[in-house]
Design an enzyme around this catalytic site. Structure first.
Site, PDB file in Angstrom:
ATOM      1  CG  HIS A  88      44.133  81.214   4.634  1.00 36.54           C
ATOM      2  ND1 HIS A  88      43.195  82.064   5.164  1.00 36.54           N
ATOM      3  CD2 HIS A  88      44.203  80.151   5.470  1.00 36.54           C
ATOM      4  CE1 HIS A  88      42.732  81.530   6.290  1.00 36.54           C
ATOM      5  NE2 HIS A  88      43.319  80.376   6.491  1.00 36.54           N
ATOM      6  CD  GLU A 126      42.356  84.134   8.118  1.00 34.57           C
ATOM      7  OE1 GLU A 126      43.585  84.168   8.235  1.00 34.57           O
ATOM      8  OE2 GLU A 126      41.606  83.487   8.881  1.00 34.57           O
ATOM      9  CG  ASN A 155      47.683  79.678   8.740  1.00 30.59           C
ATOM     10  OD1 ASN A 155      48.567  80.529   8.900  1.00 30.59           O
ATOM     11  ND2 ASN A 155      46.547  79.934   8.107  1.00 30.59           N
ATOM     12  CE  LYS A 171      44.232  81.299  10.453  1.00 26.06           C
ATOM     13  NZ  LYS A 171      42.790  81.398  10.465  1.00 26.06           N
ATOM     14  CD  GLU A 227      41.888  76.409   5.924  1.00 27.89           C
ATOM     15  OE1 GLU A 227      42.236  75.993   7.032  1.00 27.89           O
ATOM     16  OE2 GLU A 227      42.227  77.513   5.474  1.00 27.89           O
ATOM     17  CB  SER A 258      36.711  75.392  14.220  1.00 31.69           C
ATOM     18  OG  SER A 258      36.485  76.785  14.106  1.00 31.69           O
ATOM     19  N   GLY A 281      38.190  79.883  12.597  1.00 32.98           N
ATOM     20  CA  GLY A 281      38.288  80.723  13.791  1.00 32.98           C
ATOM     21  C   GLY A 281      36.974  80.949  14.515  1.00 32.98           C
TER      22      GLY A 281
HETATM   23  P1  PGA Z   1      41.306  77.851  12.624  1.00 35.63           P
HETATM   24  O1  PGA Z   1      41.972  78.338  11.257  1.00 35.63           O
HETATM   25  O2  PGA Z   1      41.846  76.477  12.917  1.00 35.63           O
HETATM   26  O3  PGA Z   1      41.733  78.876  13.648  1.00 35.63           O
HETATM   27  O4  PGA Z   1      39.831  77.817  12.409  1.00 35.63           O
HETATM   28  C1  PGA Z   1      42.211  77.432  10.206  1.00 35.63           C
HETATM   29  C2  PGA Z   1      42.849  78.163   9.049  1.00 35.63           C
HETATM   30  O5  PGA Z   1      42.446  79.282   8.736  1.00 35.63           O
HETATM   31  O6  PGA Z   1      43.795  77.628   8.410  1.00 35.63           O
END
Ligand code: PGA
Length: 253
Positions: free
Chosen positions: A97, A99, A10, A12, A167, A213, A173
């Site tokens: 997601h 976010e 992803n 983003k 997640e 992460s 992140g």
């Molecule tokens: P990350 O994000 O690997 O940067 O923690 C995962 C995600 O949000 O899909």
């Protein structure tokens, strides 16, 4: 019975056209194919989806979107439909997601409508769920995830091949991850919750990814957990070398 496994990147809101070089590098690195039983996709910003799909032509990688509108077309300025993503060469789309749930207030009902739209357009939805840190601290993580998952997944979606991704919001992140035991417990309880709502056979056949992460250094341990069927990778998917290491880690388990 073997479940499908998936490693999905992803990107983003990262990546101008030059970022397609990373997709080309991935296609090159795995020109002999992916590990047995594994599917892999990258979900770039919609602005470079067509270029990414083109770079992946003839490779084992697929392209995906990061979100889609519930409607197929119409007066929805700025939105992008699942049909449009499919038209650019996408085969997958992430929906729900955290976010988007946080930044755009998306509810489970809206996520469910987006997952339905994805399947109507022939895309495989990757439905994301996960608890906040406060919910985990309050001992409510499993209940929150079960409720999100059952309310965000359309009837019949699992039989049609939908993927879910667990997640934890606090692990995205941040460099922090749950313990391996906590991930195992969550995946088991999530699968039980899906089984209760959609039937045990459909739940057993559904890939449940872990995200938050995941990186080359922890991928083998996480991917080896019983009940974890792959990963949804943010930061570590931006570099072909890191994403490739995660795919190779899958091959060792
Ligand atoms: P990350 O994000 O690997 O940067 O923690 C995962 C995600 O949000 O899909």
């Amino acid at each position: 019975m073997t479940r499908r496994a998936a490693i999905v990147g992803n990107w983003k809101m990262n990546g101008l056209k030059a970022q397609i070089a990373e997709a080309r590098a991935l296609a090159q690195a795995f020109s002999d194919g992916l590990p047995d039983g594994l599917i892999s996709a990258i979900c770039p910003p919609a602005t470079i989806l067509a270029q990414l799909a083109e770079a992946f032509e003839g490779s084992p990688f697929a392209a995906g979107g990061q979100d889609c509108a519930p409607q197929a077309s119409g007066a929805h300025t700025g939105d992008i439909s699942a049909e449009m993503l499919a038209d650019l060469g996408a085969r997958y789309v992430i929906v729900g997601h955290s976010e988007r749930r946080a930044d755009h207030g998306e509810t489970d009902a809206q996520v469910r409508a987006k997952a339905e739209a994805a399947q109507r357009a022939g895309l495989t939805p990757i439905i994301c769920v996960g608890e906040t840190e406060a919910e985990r601290d309050a001992g409510r993580a499993e209940e929150v995830v079960a409720s999100q998952a059952t309310a965000s997944t359309p009837d019949g979606a699992l039989e049609a091949g939908a993927i879910l991704a667990y997640e934890p919001v606090w692990a995205i992140g941040t460099g922090r991850t749950p313990t391996l035991d906590d991930i195992a417990a969550m995946h088991a309880s999530l699968r039980t919750a899906l089984g209760g709502r959609f039937g045990d056979d459909a739940a057993a056949a559904t890939p449940l990814l872990y995200g938050g992460s995941m990186k080359p250094a922890n991928a083998a341990d996480i991917l080896a957990i019983n009940g974890v069927d792959g990963g949804l990778i943010g930061g570590a998917s931006l570099k072909a070398a890191d994403f490739g290491e995660i795919i190779k880690a899958y091959a060792t388990i």
